[in-house]
Scaffold this motif. Structure first.
Motif: not given
Length: 211
Positions: A45-68
């Protein structure tokens, strides 16, 4: 004196909700969710997101419109330790990752896209990966089982909002000189391709004067 459009227009729907199968529109803003450990929540909240180095869709910040989807993260910890943020996400240029685009699954940003969208039809839950963390802002707490932690985090969110309103939050927070919006992170001003004036991409529309 006539006014002529320079050919671009910005559009943002700050609280727009999409169903899992609906494609996000370029340059719009949408409500999404992100799960994290409660020990990391205040720093985000204070400093912002730190992108992940990898994952299913590569590097970036992961989120979803589906809360589940967000409720299952992070893995390896119990529900009591999880916090789910409610976000406002400005998606920019979006690449849909489906069976025809699997070769771009982790390289979409190299092809000029700001966000990758994995529809729920692919692996169960809808998922988004945003390259630039400044495109996401925490606007609320969607899930937190510890009332004390939730109250503290909501208070911190409010402080950030008030700080941005008065130009005190973030490294470049305050009132943008280009578009006039209150923002936590400084907007990058650009030069208009037509009239060469300094503009902000978040301006609703820019005109140049012609005689």
């Amino acid at each position: 004196v006539d006014k002529e459009s320079c050919g671009w227009e910005a559009c943002c729907e700050n609280s727009k909700h999409l169903q899992p199968g609906q494609a996000p529109k370029k340059s719009h803003g949408y409500t999404m969710y992100h799960g994290t450990h409660k020990n990391n929540a205040s720093a985000i909240i204070s400093s912002g997101f730190r992108p992940s180095a990898g994952g299913t869709l590569g590097a970036g910040v992961y989120c979803s419109r589906d809360i589940n989807k967000a409720m299952g993260y992070p893995g390896g910890c119990g529900p009591n330790d999880r916090v789910v943020f409610k976000l406002r996400v400005r998606v920019g240029k979006v690449k849909r990752i489906d069976a025809q685009c699997m070769h771009l699954m982790t390289t979409w940003h190299q092809h000029g896209y700001n966000t990758a969208w994995l529809p729920s039809s692919m692996f169960g839950y809808e998922e988004d990966c945003v390259w630039d963390p400044k495109r996401l802002i925490v606007v609320g707490i969607a899930h937190c089982m510890d009332p004390g932690v939730k109250t503290s985090l909501e208070s911190l969110i409010k402080q950030q909002e008030n700080g941005a309103r008065y130009g005190q939050a973030g490294p470049g927070g305050g009132l943008c000189k280009g578009c006039g919006m209150h923002t936590q992170d400084k907007h990058t001003l650009e030069t208009c391709w037509s009239c060469r004036s300094v503009i902000c991409p978040f301006m609703a529309k820019h005109f140049r004067k012609t005689v």
